[in-house]
Write a protein that holds these residues in place. Structure first.
Motif, PDB file in Angstrom:
ATOM      1  N   ASP A 186       0.854  -1.186   0.000  1.00  0.00           N
ATOM      2  CA  ASP A 186       0.000   0.000   0.000  1.00  0.00           C
ATOM      3  C   ASP A 186       0.889   1.234   0.000  1.00  0.00           C
ATOM      4  O   ASP A 186       2.034   1.197   0.466  1.00  0.00           O
ATOM      5  CB  ASP A 186      -0.890   0.038   1.247  1.00  0.00           C
ATOM      6  CG  ASP A 186      -1.892  -1.115   1.299  1.00  0.00           C
ATOM      7  OD1 ASP A 186      -2.038  -1.823   0.278  1.00  0.00           O
ATOM      8  OD2 ASP A 186      -2.507  -1.306   2.361  1.00  0.00           O
ATOM      9  N   ARG A 209      -5.794  12.002 -10.517  1.00  0.00           N
ATOM     10  CA  ARG A 209      -6.591  10.858 -10.993  1.00  0.00           C
ATOM     11  C   ARG A 209      -5.738   9.912 -11.822  1.00  0.00           C
ATOM     12  O   ARG A 209      -5.931   8.683 -11.777  1.00  0.00           O
ATOM     13  CB  ARG A 209      -7.791  11.363 -11.808  1.00  0.00           C
ATOM     14  CG  ARG A 209      -8.867  12.057 -10.962  1.00  0.00           C
ATOM     15  CD  ARG A 209     -10.149  12.255 -11.736  1.00  0.00           C
ATOM     16  NE  ARG A 209      -9.974  13.157 -12.869  1.00  0.00           N
ATOM     17  CZ  ARG A 209     -10.084  14.486 -12.817  1.00  0.00           C
ATOM     18  NH1 ARG A 209     -10.375  15.066 -11.652  1.00  0.00           N
ATOM     19  NH2 ARG A 209      -9.922  15.229 -13.886  1.00  0.00           N
ATOM     20  N   GLU A 245      -3.793   7.836  -9.361  1.00  0.00           N
ATOM     21  CA  GLU A 245      -4.694   6.837  -8.783  1.00  0.00           C
ATOM     22  C   GLU A 245      -4.921   5.679  -9.750  1.00  0.00           C
ATOM     23  O   GLU A 245      -4.910   4.507  -9.358  1.00  0.00           O
ATOM     24  CB  GLU A 245      -6.026   7.491  -8.420  1.00  0.00           C
ATOM     25  CG  GLU A 245      -6.998   6.548  -7.742  1.00  0.00           C
ATOM     26  CD  GLU A 245      -8.344   7.201  -7.454  1.00  0.00           C
ATOM     27  OE1 GLU A 245      -9.154   6.582  -6.755  1.00  0.00           O
ATOM     28  OE2 GLU A 245      -8.570   8.333  -7.932  1.00  0.00           O
ATOM     29  N   GLN A 246      -5.109   6.001 -11.023  1.00  0.00           N
ATOM     30  CA  GLN A 246      -5.333   4.960 -12.023  1.00  0.00           C
ATOM     31  C   GLN A 246      -4.109   4.058 -12.168  1.00  0.00           C
ATOM     32  O   GLN A 246      -4.222   2.821 -12.225  1.00  0.00           O
ATOM     33  CB  GLN A 246      -5.665   5.588 -13.376  1.00  0.00           C
ATOM     34  CG  GLN A 246      -5.867   4.569 -14.501  1.00  0.00           C
ATOM     35  CD  GLN A 246      -6.128   5.222 -15.844  1.00  0.00           C
ATOM     36  OE1 GLN A 246      -6.343   6.431 -15.927  1.00  0.00           O
ATOM     37  NE2 GLN A 246      -6.087   4.437 -16.900  1.00  0.00           N
ATOM     38  N   CYS A 261      -1.760   3.517  -9.941  1.00  0.00           N
ATOM     39  CA  CYS A 261      -1.672   2.693  -8.733  1.00  0.00           C
ATOM     40  C   CYS A 261      -2.596   1.489  -8.834  1.00  0.00           C
ATOM     41  O   CYS A 261      -2.200   0.358  -8.507  1.00  0.00           O
ATOM     42  CB  CYS A 261      -2.009   3.520  -7.498  1.00  0.00           C
ATOM     43  SG  CYS A 261      -0.735   4.709  -7.000  1.00  0.00           S
ATOM     44  N   ARG A 262      -3.806   1.728  -9.278  1.00  0.00           N
ATOM     45  CA  ARG A 262      -4.772   0.644  -9.408  1.00  0.00           C
ATOM     46  C   ARG A 262      -4.270  -0.388 -10.423  1.00  0.00           C
ATOM     47  O   ARG A 262      -4.346  -1.596 -10.176  1.00  0.00           O
ATOM     48  CB  ARG A 262      -6.122   1.227  -9.836  1.00  0.00           C
ATOM     49  CG  ARG A 262      -7.276   0.251  -9.771  1.00  0.00           C
ATOM     50  CD  ARG A 262      -8.608   0.981  -9.776  1.00  0.00           C
ATOM     51  NE  ARG A 262      -8.697   1.959 -10.859  1.00  0.00           N
ATOM     52  CZ  ARG A 262      -8.794   3.286 -10.675  1.00  0.00           C
ATOM     53  NH1 ARG A 262      -8.816   3.788  -9.452  1.00  0.00           N
ATOM     54  NH2 ARG A 262      -8.882   4.109 -11.702  1.00  0.00           N
ATOM     55  N   GLU A 263      -3.739   0.081 -11.558  1.00  0.00           N
ATOM     56  CA  GLU A 263      -3.239  -0.821 -12.593  1.00  0.00           C
ATOM     57  C   GLU A 263      -2.042  -1.636 -12.110  1.00  0.00           C
ATOM     58  O   GLU A 263      -1.868  -2.788 -12.495  1.00  0.00           O
ATOM     59  CB  GLU A 263      -2.837  -0.022 -13.840  1.00  0.00           C
ATOM     60  CG  GLU A 263      -4.016   0.590 -14.579  1.00  0.00           C
ATOM     61  CD  GLU A 263      -3.586   1.577 -15.662  1.00  0.00           C
ATOM     62  OE1 GLU A 263      -2.374   1.905 -15.708  1.00  0.00           O
ATOM     63  OE2 GLU A 263      -4.445   2.015 -16.442  1.00  0.00           O
ATOM     64  N   ARG A 264      -1.219  -1.038 -11.249  1.00  0.00           N
ATOM     65  CA  ARG A 264      -0.010  -1.715 -10.766  1.00  0.00           C
ATOM     66  C   ARG A 264      -0.269  -2.568  -9.522  1.00  0.00           C
ATOM     67  O   ARG A 264       0.649  -3.228  -9.024  1.00  0.00           O
ATOM     68  CB  ARG A 264       1.070  -0.679 -10.435  1.00  0.00           C
ATOM     69  CG  ARG A 264       1.476   0.229 -11.585  1.00  0.00           C
ATOM     70  CD  ARG A 264       2.341  -0.462 -12.606  1.00  0.00           C
ATOM     71  NE  ARG A 264       2.832   0.464 -13.599  1.00  0.00           N
ATOM     72  CZ  ARG A 264       3.985   1.131 -13.528  1.00  0.00           C
ATOM     73  NH1 ARG A 264       4.784   0.951 -12.484  1.00  0.00           N
ATOM     74  NH2 ARG A 264       4.355   1.960 -14.483  1.00  0.00           N
ATOM     75  N   GLY A 265      -1.493  -2.531  -8.994  1.00  0.00           N
ATOM     76  CA  GLY A 265      -1.808  -3.328  -7.825  1.00  0.00           C
ATOM     77  C   GLY A 265      -1.354  -2.719  -6.524  1.00  0.00           C
ATOM     78  O   GLY A 265      -1.103  -3.438  -5.555  1.00  0.00           O
ATOM     79  N   ALA A 267      -2.484  -0.140  -3.512  1.00  0.00           N
ATOM     80  CA  ALA A 267      -3.642   0.534  -2.924  1.00  0.00           C
ATOM     81  C   ALA A 267      -3.196   1.802  -2.214  1.00  0.00           C
ATOM     82  O   ALA A 267      -2.171   1.818  -1.520  1.00  0.00           O
ATOM     83  CB  ALA A 267      -4.341  -0.392  -1.935  1.00  0.00           C
ATOM     84  N   GLN A 295      -5.509  11.555  -0.631  1.00  0.00           N
ATOM     85  CA  GLN A 295      -5.963  12.421  -1.717  1.00  0.00           C
ATOM     86  C   GLN A 295      -6.447  13.784  -1.221  1.00  0.00           C
ATOM     87  O   GLN A 295      -7.349  14.373  -1.792  1.00  0.00           O
ATOM     88  CB  GLN A 295      -7.055  11.699  -2.510  1.00  0.00           C
ATOM     89  CG  GLN A 295      -6.502  10.479  -3.243  1.00  0.00           C
ATOM     90  CD  GLN A 295      -7.574   9.498  -3.652  1.00  0.00           C
ATOM     91  OE1 GLN A 295      -8.245   8.903  -2.808  1.00  0.00           O
ATOM     92  NE2 GLN A 295      -7.749   9.318  -4.943  1.00  0.00           N
TER      93      GLN A 295
END
Length: 318
Positions: free
Chosen positions: A51, A63, A66-67, A69-73, A75, A81
């Motif tokens: 994380d 944003r 954030e995207q 981070c989500r794609e790379r796994g 959290a 934010q």
């Protein structure tokens, strides 16, 4: 048969920002970066649950972070934010691929909920120095240590942001004293400790508390020192064709932490005890993993983090 132990969860605390990279030809592209964020991405690519506690806005750049981070796994922790704007690092590459930086940022970090969930915590770079966030980061490190987590730290000095080296060194040494593993570059040593030899710096910083101190030397590899035994070894870097050095130190750091986690030398109080009782032979495989990770990264433009499979094959993951 007992159930398999869940992998140690790592918390990375530090800046995630946008790198605006200008090439020698004058072209500029934007990429998600920031040294701690790159370490988090590197750990995730090496299949470690991780994380990130950071400080971004809900603007377009935030944003995008954030995207990614989500794609790379990876959290984001709650409170990450709340920034008024998302920070930008303007990187200019010279003809050799080396980067120089100018920053547009402000930094702080919210308290991390559920700190007991993390067996290891990593921080470094701007996040551990620039106020008001620097003091907040050190408070998180101290609290995590009290709860049993191991700690790693990469000073990753940024002279344009960190003021006089004497003042920066005092702040940096406060974080070193909280860490079990410290990685720094020969450039960090030259700026923070002018006139001191590498052996003197390795020994002195080890005496502040960390079990292992590693200094990277670019294409010349790395030097590792084990505090307890006084053993020290220079390891060569794999020979590769350098495209640029962006993110190389962060990939090295991720590889080092990954190797030590896999060896059971980071990730909780028992791992800390093993690390502080370890000798050089126990540490060298993790440093070798780190060197491979850094070498693979410089073969590609940008801060590409190699996967576990890529490290075993010697190829960058796509």
């Amino acid at each position: 048969m007992s159930a398999p132990t869940a992998p140690a969860r790592t918390l990375v605390v530090g800046e995630a920002l946008v790198d605006a990279v200008t090439t020698p030809a004058g072209d500029t592209e934007e990429h998600v970066g920031g040294s701690p964020a790159n370490v988090a991405f590197g750990l995730a690519a090496l299949e470690h649950p991780v994380d990130l506690a950071t400080w971004i806005a809900t603007d377009e750049r935030g944003r995008r972070i954030e995207q990614v981070c989500r794609e790379r796994g990876v959290a984001l922790t709650a409170g990450s934010q709340g920034a008024p704007f998302t920070s930008v690092a303007h990187a200019t590459l010279d003809e050799t691929g080396a980067a120089s930086y100018v920053f547009d940022l402000e930094w702080q970090v919210a308290a991390v909920p559920g700190l007991t969930a993390y067996a290891h915590v990593h921080t470094g770079s701007i996040a551990a120095v620039l106020e008001p966030g620097g003091s907040q980061v050190r408070a998180i490190l101290a609290a995590a240590r009290e709860l049993g987590a191991t700690v790693s730290y990469d000073p990753n000095a940024r002279p344009s942001l960190m003021g006089r080296p004497e003042a920066a060194r005092e702040t940096i040494e406060a974080s070193i004293a909280l860490a079990d593993v410290v990685k720094l570059s020969d450039e960090d040593v030259a700026w923070l400790c002018p006139g001191q030899g590498l052996d003197e710096v390795l020994r002195g910083w080890g005496e502040l508390g960390p079990a292992v101190v590693v200094v990277t030397r670019g294409g010349d590899g790395a030097v590792v020192r084990v505090t307890r035994t006084g053993e020290q070894l220079a390891l060569p870097a794999p020979r590769v064709e350098v495209v640029d050095t962006v993110g190389a130190g962060d990939s090295f750091m991720a590889g080092l932490v990954s190797g030590l986690l896999d060896a059971g030398l980071l990730g909780g109080p028992e791992a800390r005890a093993r690390l502080h009782a370890a000798d050089l032979a126990d540490i060298v495989p993790a440093v070798e993993r780190a060197l491979r990770a850094g070498a693979l990264t410089v073969e590609r433009a940008g801060a590409h983090a190699p996967t576990r499979m890529a490290l075993s094959r010697g190829q960058i993951g796509h």
